[in-house]
Enzyme design. Sequence first.
Site, PDB file in Angstrom:
ATOM      1  N   GLY A  65       0.825  -1.206   0.000  1.00 61.42           N
ATOM      2  CA  GLY A  65       0.000   0.000   0.000  1.00 61.42           C
ATOM      3  C   GLY A  65       0.853   1.247   0.000  1.00 61.42           C
ATOM      4  CG  ASN A  66      -0.263   4.669  -1.597  1.00 60.62           C
ATOM      5  OD1 ASN A  66      -0.996   5.462  -1.013  1.00 60.62           O
ATOM      6  ND2 ASN A  66      -0.604   4.066  -2.719  1.00 60.62           N
ATOM      7  NE  ARG A  67       4.980   6.395   5.019  1.00 62.59           N
ATOM      8  CZ  ARG A  67       5.055   5.680   6.130  1.00 62.59           C
ATOM      9  NH1 ARG A  67       4.026   5.683   6.962  1.00 62.59           N
ATOM     10  NH2 ARG A  67       6.127   4.975   6.396  1.00 62.59           N
ATOM     11  CB  SER A  68      -2.668   8.155  -0.458  1.00 68.22           C
ATOM     12  OG  SER A  68      -3.779   8.979  -0.692  1.00 68.22           O
TER      13      SER A  68
END
Length: 410
Positions: free
Chosen positions: A206-209
Amino acid sequence: MRIVLGVGGGIAAYKVASLLRLFTEAGHDVTVIPTEAATRFVGVATWEALSGNPVSNSVFDDVHQVNHVRLGHEADLIVVAPATADLIARAATGQANDLLTNTLLMARGPVLFAPAMHTEMWQHAATRANVETLRGRGIAVLDPASGRLTGADSGPGRLPEPEAIFDAAMALSQGRSDYQLPLAGRTVTISAGGTREPLDPVRFLGNRSSGKQGVALAVAARNAGASVRLLAAHMEVPPPAGVEVVTVETALQLREAALAAAADSDVVIMAAAVADFRPAEISDTKIKKRDDTADPVITLVRNPDILQELVELRDVSDRSQLIVGFAAETGDGRGDVLAYAEAKLRRKGCDLLVVNHVGTDKVFGQDTNSVVILARSGSEPQLASGTKSEVSGAVISRVGFELNHVSPRA
Ligand code: C5P
């Protein structure tokens, strides 16, 4: 301000309770005048409780106070919502058969109508003529929003969201001529949040958005009168009210949702953080730690670039559509933020690129919420900084400007 809030007899009357709250919370003194038909949708008690003022729809109540003269004279602003076809017709022909139409004839200050009705009624020659008559007399008639109506139908005729009517009312009361909602009748698709690419049933890349920027954009577009579709990847904030939400998880799901939504969108804004790569294989079962086998190696494959694909599809189908991308950039030893962003704008081919300046930089030197809006039309880069909602306001008003004043793909 003293505001008279006229409520017409349409199902959208229930939304006007929220508009009333916005007015009272901003410190205005509001007198609600529902039509007889409106009280069949929302009762007088609701309007009295929320406004803190007595409510009547008859010229024969409190006759000694000559309400039909007093209310119109004293009002600094009159807002009519929902303005039904019937109410618009009665106002256009100067009828005075209830307290609201009497008050309208006595008005001294600005008057705003927020229409809501089925598309056929809004587009009917009789309604069109009545709206033109009202506008010709200096009454501000908002264009309705486009989207889902009461039944299964959809099209222009939706009551703009309460926040949108509130903003238009405040603009009008300040004597501004740009009270008309810049995105009224437009459909805007916005992707938000971060995609998650599964490795196995329990793990993902995933990512931190957080989705905050995309949600703020959805709110700003909604408040500008648009019908908003939010393609929500993983978000840490709830989606806002008054927008249609399509939930997605992976980049491939987002691609499918975006291509489908783009088919009837005037604007597509790709604010989501889309994973550039996904695991080549997704294990059906949880990947286990085992002593007898080597540690797993994850092979990644490239995800399609949705933004670029949207642009290509738009161009081959000769659609008139505004496409907006986002880019998080940092400068480095080889080039500055602006140079990288301009190259990306050209590569992706979108109309606007909102460059989120990550970290400190000599060129822009702003805080982390400062963005630069680059346009393919070659106009000067536009700086916008502040809260995510202020930045979104700037992006959406630029979108409105491009749609309304710049010919598509100029
Ligand atoms: O190339 P980069 O990821 O920096 O571009 C960012 C922009 O492209 C964003 O608008 C993002 O939503 C979009 N994007 C996309 N599909 C991808 C990767 C990014 O639409 N696979």
